[in-house]
Design a protein around this motif. Structure first.
Motif, PDB file in Angstrom:
ATOM      1  N   ALA A 187       8.573  22.933  20.645  1.00 33.75           N
ATOM      2  CA  ALA A 187       9.448  22.084  19.821  1.00 33.75           C
ATOM      3  C   ALA A 187       8.613  21.031  19.097  1.00 33.75           C
TER       4      ALA A 187
ATOM      5  N   LEU B 235       7.212  20.261  10.250  1.00 30.65           N
ATOM      6  CA  LEU B 235       8.287  19.836   9.347  1.00 30.65           C
ATOM      7  C   LEU B 235       8.088  18.399   8.888  1.00 30.65           C
TER       8      LEU B 235
ATOM      9  N   PHE C 107      18.125  20.564  24.194  1.00 31.98           N
ATOM     10  CA  PHE C 107      17.734  19.950  22.918  1.00 31.98           C
ATOM     11  C   PHE C 107      16.439  20.579  22.419  1.00 31.98           C
ATOM     12  N   SER C 108      15.456  20.682  23.320  1.00 28.58           N
ATOM     13  CA  SER C 108      14.168  21.307  22.960  1.00 28.58           C
ATOM     14  C   SER C 108      14.372  22.733  22.487  1.00 28.58           C
TER      15      SER C 108
ATOM     16  N   LEU D 243       8.314  20.518  14.990  1.00 29.04           N
ATOM     17  CA  LEU D 243       8.624  19.245  14.338  1.00 29.04           C
ATOM     18  C   LEU D 243       7.408  18.678  13.609  1.00 29.04           C
TER      19      LEU D 243
ATOM     20  N   VAL E 133      15.752  22.910  19.018  1.00 28.58           N
ATOM     21  CA  VAL E 133      14.729  22.620  17.996  1.00 28.58           C
ATOM     22  C   VAL E 133      13.894  23.879  17.725  1.00 28.58           C
ATOM     23  N   GLU E 134      13.576  24.596  18.812  1.00 30.56           N
ATOM     24  CA  GLU E 134      12.725  25.795  18.671  1.00 30.56           C
ATOM     25  C   GLU E 134      13.439  26.925  17.949  1.00 30.56           C
TER      26      GLU E 134
ATOM     27  N   ASP F 146      20.098  10.986  18.043  1.00 28.84           N
ATOM     28  CA  ASP F 146      19.854   9.584  18.409  1.00 28.84           C
ATOM     29  C   ASP F 146      19.932   9.399  19.919  1.00 28.84           C
ATOM     30  N   ASN F 147      20.913  10.070  20.544  1.00 32.04           N
ATOM     31  CA  ASN F 147      21.057   9.971  22.004  1.00 32.04           C
ATOM     32  C   ASN F 147      19.843  10.549  22.709  1.00 32.04           C
ATOM     33  N   TYR F 148      19.294  11.625  22.141  1.00 28.82           N
ATOM     34  CA  TYR F 148      18.094  12.215  22.764  1.00 28.82           C
ATOM     35  C   TYR F 148      16.952  11.193  22.765  1.00 28.82           C
ATOM     36  N   PHE F 149      16.687  10.607  21.591  1.00 28.66           N
ATOM     37  CA  PHE F 149      15.532   9.716  21.497  1.00 28.66           C
ATOM     38  C   PHE F 149      15.783   8.364  22.159  1.00 28.66           C
TER      39      PHE F 149
ATOM     40  N   VAL G 263      16.233  16.971  12.941  1.00 26.60           N
ATOM     41  CA  VAL G 263      15.459  16.171  13.903  1.00 26.60           C
ATOM     42  C   VAL G 263      14.189  15.635  13.234  1.00 26.60           C
TER      43      VAL G 263
ATOM     44  N   MET H  45      18.312  17.654  27.847  1.00 26.60           N
ATOM     45  CA  MET H  45      17.030  17.513  27.153  1.00 26.60           C
ATOM     46  C   MET H  45      16.397  18.883  26.946  1.00 26.60           C
TER      47      MET H  45
ATOM     48  N   ALA I 138      16.316  21.742  13.545  1.00 20.66           N
ATOM     49  CA  ALA I 138      14.939  21.228  13.601  1.00 20.66           C
ATOM     50  C   ALA I 138      14.658  20.355  12.376  1.00 20.66           C
TER      51      ALA I 138
ATOM     52  N   LEU J 228       9.666  16.532  24.611  1.00 20.18           N
ATOM     53  CA  LEU J 228      10.051  17.832  24.065  1.00 20.18           C
ATOM     54  C   LEU J 228       9.052  18.886  24.523  1.00 20.18           C
TER      55      LEU J 228
ATOM     56  N   MET K  61      10.203   9.531  23.358  1.00 19.40           N
ATOM     57  CA  MET K  61      10.895  10.743  23.824  1.00 19.40           C
ATOM     58  C   MET K  61      10.392  12.003  23.125  1.00 19.40           C
TER      59      MET K  61
END
Lengths: 251, 192
Positions: free
Chosen positions: B118, B125, A28-29, B122, A32-33, A13-16, A42, A25, A39, B114, B110
């Motif tokens: 990434a 998914l 975060f990326s 996403l 996810v990878e 939530d903080n990221y978005f 997210v 950031m 992932a 990314l 946002m």
């Protein structure tokens, strides 16, 4: 919910919300990878966002469908639009009479907010400070024209700046001030609302200036809205808080 | 250039909460003659013409609420451009017999920050989520949760939501909002 999942939801939530630093950031990326479980979390957060957004869209469409159906039905009935015009005209006349009665019968009504705004404008916006030796700078030229009361020309220069950078906060602020001085309150509100939304500004007077314009304009409902905005300025510790609190005390 | 009467409408559309609904409907009514135009000019039936216009209005509302409309042209001109582009896209889809439902996928801004890798992960998914089931489960949340999440997806900050829904602080809203999202996730994954 496990505490790990709670922590991840907060982190996602903080990221978005744009609340992470540049380094965070990037991390975060990377996560996810490289972390499939993360992932998935997210992607599910984004799916929930999309579902909620889509529901909002369907709700709006349903409302619009109803409105359009009523509008079509109204157009098919002969004489309806003429009858409606007379009804609106009569309602508007009654409302105008009521507002005028309140203004004349209630002592002091409508004077206080306007005089508060007037005093502030006279004091703070009589002139705009010009930086010496920067006559070629468009912003400074605009301010100099404002100080000579050449409002239309100064506004043109500020709007030129906004055409190349629509979030230039100084150009937005001064454009709004010029419009306020010209009595173009709707346009002033437009510029100050845009100013309010400029991200990352340390001291953003946009909200306070909106309240100022509403007090000056003083149409039906403006005083009430100005009060709400001033309360927000005070509660959120925004630029103009000191003035806002003084004005709220004497409301 | 924007017209003076358009500024009030724009102010109203930048409000948060239920106050904005009146202005959304005002915007819809003001240019609803575009629908008839879509029927005459593009040969759409009533339903398609209505869809194009209402999608355009919704798109315009999102842009205005986010502060992305800069007022360089009049509101009417800008809305008509959105509408025209959507009509042309639909004509093309009809001409090539593509039957897929055109959906503009809503994503938070946002997402675009990314890395490309990434975003690809996403994107794949997100396709796997049962979107209709998720929307169904949304209906099982309480009224407060649905209202809070609706404001959040419309771009309201937690601070703005606190003001509209009369919560004490933005932090209280955030905690509540995350609880609502977690509840939705549990409902989605439950056996029922």
């Amino acid at each position: 919910m496990t505490s790990a999942m709670e922590g991840n939801l907060d982190y996602i939530d903080n990221y978005f919300a744009g609340a992470l630093s540049g380094e965070e950031m990037t991390e975060f990326s990377r996560k996810v990878e490289t972390d499939p479980a993360f992932a998935h979390e997210v992607s599910f957060y984004l799916s929930m966002f999309r579902a909620v957004k889509d529901e909002g869209k369907q709700e709006r469409k349903a409302r619009f469908q109803q409105i359009y159906a009523q509008s079509l039905a109204g157009r098919r009935r002969p004489g309806t639009s003429v009858r409606r015009i007379w009804q609106f005209a009569a309602a508007a006349a009654v409302l105008a009479l009521a507002v005028l009665s309140v203004m004349y019968l209630l002592p002091g009504s409508g004077r206080d907010p306007g005089s508060l705004a007037d005093a502030y404008i006279t004091k703070k916006f009589a002139t705009l400070g010009v930086t010496m030796g920067t006559a070629t700078d468009t912003l400074e030229k605009g301010k100099a024209l404002y100080n000579e009361k050449k409002f239309a020309e100064s506004l043109q220069l500020f709007e030129t700046l906004l055409r190349s950078d629509s979030s230039d906060f100084e150009a937005l602020k001064f454009a709004g001030i010029v419009c306020l001085r010209q009595g173009n309150y709707e346009k002033a509100l437009w510029y100050f609302t845009r100013l309010q939304h400029v991200p990352g500004l340390y001291a953003n007077p946009g909200k306070f200036y909106r309240a100022l314009v509403l007090l000056k304009r003083n149409k039906a409902g403006d005083k009430k809205m100005a009060k709400q905005i001033l309360e927000q300025v005070s509660n959120e510790d925004l630029e103009g808080k000191e003035e806002a609190e003084k004005w709220l005390k004497s409301w | 250039m924007m017209k003076p009467e358009e500024y009030d409408l724009l102010m109203g559309l930048q409000q948060t909460g239920t106050g904005r609904r009146k202005y959304e409907e005002m915007l819809f009514r003001r240019y609803d003659y575009f629908i008839r135009e879509a029927q005459k000019k593009y040969g759409f039936d009533g339903e398609d013409a209505f869809d194009m216009y209402s999608d355009s209005v919704i798109s315009a509302i999102d842009h205005i609420a986010d502060g992305r409309f800069e007022g360089r042209s009049s509101l009417k001109t800008w809305l008509y451009q959105i509408f025209h582009n959507k009509c042309v896209s639909l004509l093309r889809r009809k001409a090539t017999n593509k039957n897929s439902i055109h959906r503009t996928v809503a994503i938070p801004d946002m997402f675009l920050e990314l890395s490309d890798a990434a975003q690809s992960v996403l994107d794949k998914l997100i396709q796997e989520a049962d979107f209709e089931k998720l929307k169904l489960k949304l209906g099982h949340l309480g009224e407060n949760c649905r209202r809070m999440l609706a404001l959040w997806s419309d771009g309201s900050s937690d601070r703005e939501i606190a003001a509209v829904m009369e919560y004490k602080t933005a932090d209280v809203v955030k905690t509540g909002r995350l609880r609502c999202l977690e509840k939705l996730r549990q409902l989605y994954h439950s056996a029922q």
